[in-house]
Design a protein around this motif. Structure first.
Motif, PDB file in Angstrom:
ATOM      1  N   PRO A 137     -60.566  70.128 -49.597  1.00 33.11           N
ATOM      2  CA  PRO A 137     -59.428  69.528 -50.297  1.00 33.11           C
ATOM      3  C   PRO A 137     -59.105  70.141 -51.656  1.00 33.11           C
ATOM      4  O   PRO A 137     -58.050  69.864 -52.214  1.00 33.11           O
ATOM      5  CB  PRO A 137     -59.873  68.072 -50.473  1.00 33.11           C
ATOM      6  CG  PRO A 137     -61.356  68.154 -50.598  1.00 33.11           C
ATOM      7  CD  PRO A 137     -61.762  69.284 -49.682  1.00 33.11           C
ATOM      8  N   THR A 138     -59.995  70.968 -52.232  1.00 30.80           N
ATOM      9  CA  THR A 138     -59.764  71.507 -53.576  1.00 30.80           C
ATOM     10  C   THR A 138     -59.554  73.003 -53.521  1.00 30.80           C
ATOM     11  O   THR A 138     -59.716  73.629 -52.481  1.00 30.80           O
ATOM     12  CB  THR A 138     -60.981  71.226 -54.490  1.00 30.80           C
ATOM     13  OG1 THR A 138     -62.106  71.955 -53.977  1.00 30.80           O
ATOM     14  CG2 THR A 138     -61.311  69.752 -54.562  1.00 30.80           C
ATOM     15  N   THR A 139     -59.250  73.585 -54.667  1.00 30.24           N
ATOM     16  CA  THR A 139     -59.191  75.041 -54.753  1.00 30.24           C
ATOM     17  C   THR A 139     -60.612  75.576 -54.903  1.00 30.24           C
ATOM     18  O   THR A 139     -61.497  74.880 -55.397  1.00 30.24           O
ATOM     19  CB  THR A 139     -58.341  75.491 -55.961  1.00 30.24           C
ATOM     20  OG1 THR A 139     -58.901  74.933 -57.147  1.00 30.24           O
ATOM     21  CG2 THR A 139     -56.887  75.063 -55.806  1.00 30.24           C
ATOM     22  N   ILE A 140     -60.825  76.808 -54.463  1.00 29.54           N
ATOM     23  CA  ILE A 140     -62.144  77.457 -54.556  1.00 29.54           C
ATOM     24  C   ILE A 140     -61.962  78.928 -54.894  1.00 29.54           C
ATOM     25  O   ILE A 140     -60.872  79.485 -54.743  1.00 29.54           O
ATOM     26  CB  ILE A 140     -62.959  77.342 -53.248  1.00 29.54           C
ATOM     27  CG1 ILE A 140     -62.204  78.015 -52.088  1.00 29.54           C
ATOM     28  CG2 ILE A 140     -63.304  75.902 -52.938  1.00 29.54           C
ATOM     29  CD1 ILE A 140     -63.050  78.275 -50.871  1.00 29.54           C
ATOM     30  N   LYS A 141     -63.049  79.562 -55.328  1.00 30.35           N
ATOM     31  CA  LYS A 141     -63.050  81.004 -55.560  1.00 30.35           C
ATOM     32  C   LYS A 141     -63.688  81.695 -54.364  1.00 30.35           C
ATOM     33  O   LYS A 141     -64.689  81.222 -53.812  1.00 30.35           O
ATOM     34  CB  LYS A 141     -63.852  81.351 -56.809  1.00 30.35           C
ATOM     35  CG  LYS A 141     -63.158  80.972 -58.089  1.00 30.35           C
ATOM     36  CD  LYS A 141     -63.976  81.417 -59.284  1.00 30.35           C
ATOM     37  CE  LYS A 141     -63.296  81.005 -60.566  1.00 30.35           C
ATOM     38  NZ  LYS A 141     -64.094  81.401 -61.746  1.00 30.35           N
ATOM     39  N   ILE A 142     -63.087  82.810 -53.967  1.00 29.82           N
ATOM     40  CA  ILE A 142     -63.659  83.646 -52.907  1.00 29.82           C
ATOM     41  C   ILE A 142     -63.733  85.082 -53.399  1.00 29.82           C
ATOM     42  O   ILE A 142     -62.933  85.508 -54.234  1.00 29.82           O
ATOM     43  CB  ILE A 142     -62.848  83.572 -51.590  1.00 29.82           C
ATOM     44  CG1 ILE A 142     -61.414  84.062 -51.792  1.00 29.82           C
ATOM     45  CG2 ILE A 142     -62.875  82.178 -51.006  1.00 29.82           C
ATOM     46  CD1 ILE A 142     -60.634  84.239 -50.502  1.00 29.82           C
ATOM     47  N   LYS A 143     -64.719  85.814 -52.912  1.00 34.11           N
ATOM     48  CA  LYS A 143     -64.874  87.227 -53.257  1.00 34.11           C
ATOM     49  C   LYS A 143     -64.360  88.057 -52.097  1.00 34.11           C
ATOM     50  O   LYS A 143     -64.804  87.892 -50.963  1.00 34.11           O
ATOM     51  CB  LYS A 143     -66.335  87.559 -53.533  1.00 34.11           C
ATOM     52  CG  LYS A 143     -66.552  88.992 -53.951  1.00 34.11           C
ATOM     53  CD  LYS A 143     -68.007  89.254 -54.282  1.00 34.11           C
ATOM     54  CE  LYS A 143     -68.199  90.692 -54.731  1.00 34.11           C
ATOM     55  NZ  LYS A 143     -69.605  90.955 -55.059  1.00 34.11           N
ATOM     56  N   ARG A 178     -62.117  93.863 -45.936  1.00 31.19           N
ATOM     57  CA  ARG A 178     -63.147  93.832 -44.904  1.00 31.19           C
ATOM     58  C   ARG A 178     -63.651  92.420 -44.634  1.00 31.19           C
ATOM     59  O   ARG A 178     -63.941  92.053 -43.508  1.00 31.19           O
ATOM     60  CB  ARG A 178     -64.307  94.725 -45.323  1.00 31.19           C
ATOM     61  CG  ARG A 178     -65.415  94.834 -44.311  1.00 31.19           C
ATOM     62  CD  ARG A 178     -66.524  95.775 -44.765  1.00 31.19           C
ATOM     63  NE  ARG A 178     -65.990  97.115 -45.004  1.00 31.19           N
ATOM     64  CZ  ARG A 178     -66.227  97.834 -46.108  1.00 31.19           C
ATOM     65  NH1 ARG A 178     -66.967  97.356 -47.068  1.00 31.19           N
ATOM     66  NH2 ARG A 178     -65.709  99.034 -46.242  1.00 31.19           N
ATOM     67  N   ASP A 179     -63.775  91.603 -45.714  1.00 29.04           N
ATOM     68  CA  ASP A 179     -64.347  90.266 -45.576  1.00 29.04           C
ATOM     69  C   ASP A 179     -63.997  89.467 -46.825  1.00 29.04           C
ATOM     70  O   ASP A 179     -63.549  90.019 -47.830  1.00 29.04           O
ATOM     71  CB  ASP A 179     -65.871  90.367 -45.414  1.00 29.04           C
ATOM     72  CG  ASP A 179     -66.503  89.102 -44.852  1.00 29.04           C
ATOM     73  OD1 ASP A 179     -65.751  88.189 -44.452  1.00 29.04           O
ATOM     74  OD2 ASP A 179     -67.735  89.039 -44.806  1.00 29.04           O
ATOM     75  N   ALA A 180     -64.224  88.160 -46.765  1.00 26.80           N
ATOM     76  CA  ALA A 180     -64.042  87.279 -47.916  1.00 26.80           C
ATOM     77  C   ALA A 180     -65.077  86.173 -47.813  1.00 26.80           C
ATOM     78  O   ALA A 180     -65.274  85.612 -46.736  1.00 26.80           O
ATOM     79  CB  ALA A 180     -62.637  86.699 -47.939  1.00 26.80           C
ATOM     80  N   ASN A 181     -65.746  85.872 -48.932  1.00 27.41           N
ATOM     81  CA  ASN A 181     -66.811  84.882 -48.931  1.00 27.41           C
ATOM     82  C   ASN A 181     -66.634  83.887 -50.072  1.00 27.41           C
ATOM     83  O   ASN A 181     -66.262  84.268 -51.185  1.00 27.41           O
ATOM     84  CB  ASN A 181     -68.179  85.563 -49.075  1.00 27.41           C
ATOM     85  CG  ASN A 181     -68.492  86.429 -47.890  1.00 27.41           C
ATOM     86  OD1 ASN A 181     -68.638  85.928 -46.785  1.00 27.41           O
ATOM     87  ND2 ASN A 181     -68.569  87.731 -48.099  1.00 27.41           N
ATOM     88  N   TYR A 182     -66.972  82.652 -49.793  1.00 20.63           N
ATOM     89  CA  TYR A 182     -66.941  81.583 -50.788  1.00 20.63           C
ATOM     90  C   TYR A 182     -67.975  81.865 -51.877  1.00 20.63           C
ATOM     91  O   TYR A 182     -69.114  82.192 -51.585  1.00 20.63           O
ATOM     92  CB  TYR A 182     -67.253  80.255 -50.086  1.00 20.63           C
ATOM     93  CG  TYR A 182     -67.502  79.100 -51.022  1.00 20.63           C
ATOM     94  CD1 TYR A 182     -66.440  78.423 -51.595  1.00 20.63           C
ATOM     95  CD2 TYR A 182     -68.790  78.689 -51.315  1.00 20.63           C
ATOM     96  CE1 TYR A 182     -66.665  77.359 -52.456  1.00 20.63           C
ATOM     97  CE2 TYR A 182     -69.024  77.627 -52.170  1.00 20.63           C
ATOM     98  CZ  TYR A 182     -67.955  76.968 -52.741  1.00 20.63           C
ATOM     99  OH  TYR A 182     -68.185  75.918 -53.585  1.00 20.63           O
ATOM    100  N   CYS A 208     -58.778  82.873 -56.536  1.00 25.04           N
ATOM    101  CA  CYS A 208     -58.782  81.429 -56.308  1.00 25.04           C
ATOM    102  C   CYS A 208     -57.806  81.121 -55.177  1.00 25.04           C
ATOM    103  O   CYS A 208     -56.678  81.638 -55.167  1.00 25.04           O
ATOM    104  CB  CYS A 208     -58.348  80.721 -57.596  1.00 25.04           C
ATOM    105  SG  CYS A 208     -58.373  78.927 -57.485  1.00 25.04           S
ATOM    106  N   VAL A 209     -58.242  80.314 -54.207  1.00 22.92           N
ATOM    107  CA  VAL A 209     -57.380  79.930 -53.085  1.00 22.92           C
ATOM    108  C   VAL A 209     -57.362  78.413 -52.952  1.00 22.92           C
ATOM    109  O   VAL A 209     -58.316  77.732 -53.309  1.00 22.92           O
ATOM    110  CB  VAL A 209     -57.823  80.574 -51.751  1.00 22.92           C
ATOM    111  CG1 VAL A 209     -57.736  82.083 -51.823  1.00 22.92           C
ATOM    112  CG2 VAL A 209     -59.206  80.134 -51.347  1.00 22.92           C
ATOM    113  N   GLY A 210     -56.275  77.900 -52.436  1.00 20.80           N
ATOM    114  CA  GLY A 210     -56.133  76.469 -52.197  1.00 20.80           C
ATOM    115  C   GLY A 210     -56.405  76.125 -50.746  1.00 20.80           C
ATOM    116  O   GLY A 210     -56.709  76.996 -49.930  1.00 20.80           O
TER     117      GLY A 210
END
Length: 114
Positions: A68-74, A101-105, A86-88
């Motif tokens: 439900p919140t925004t988070i940061k991903i690499k 190639r990839d994205a991680n929390y 930052c993604v919602g």
């Protein structure tokens, strides 16, 4: 004895069918146009629900945040420096899958989308 086995099988099948129906009723497709969406692949209700986390379409890479919140991903960038964004909630278009190639929390709940 034979009748007991048939009834037991029917009871087991009923439990399996009802259990499957309960699980399927809790799955909802990602909302189109929700807060933080920066793109999507198709209109509302025209495709199956996206998996949570990183996934790639034919040519485009996405990150579907199911919380439900925004988070940061690499982002794991193929040629260049990795970056953190930052993604919602919902699907976020990351770019071409040949470049991402990839994205991680990585945390950061409540970050600001820029």
């Amino acid at each position: 004895m034979q009748r007991l086995r048939v009834n037991g099988m029917r009871r087991w099948m009923a439990v399996a069918v009802l259990g499957s129906a309960a699980v399927m009723s809790t799955i909802t497709p990602a909302s189109a146009g929700g807060a933080g969406n920066t793109g999507g692949a198709g209109g509302a209700g025209t495709r199956a629900a996206s998996p949570c986390g990183y996934y790639a379409g034919r040519e485009i890479a996405f990150y579907n945040h199911c919380g439900p919140t925004t988070i940061k991903i690499k982002l794991d960038v193929v040629r260049g420096f990795d970056r953190t964004i930052c993604v919602g909630p919902g699907d976020t278009r990351l770019g071409l899958k040949s470049q991402i190639r990839d994205a991680n929390y990585v945390g950061g709940a409540g970050c600001r989308i820029t």
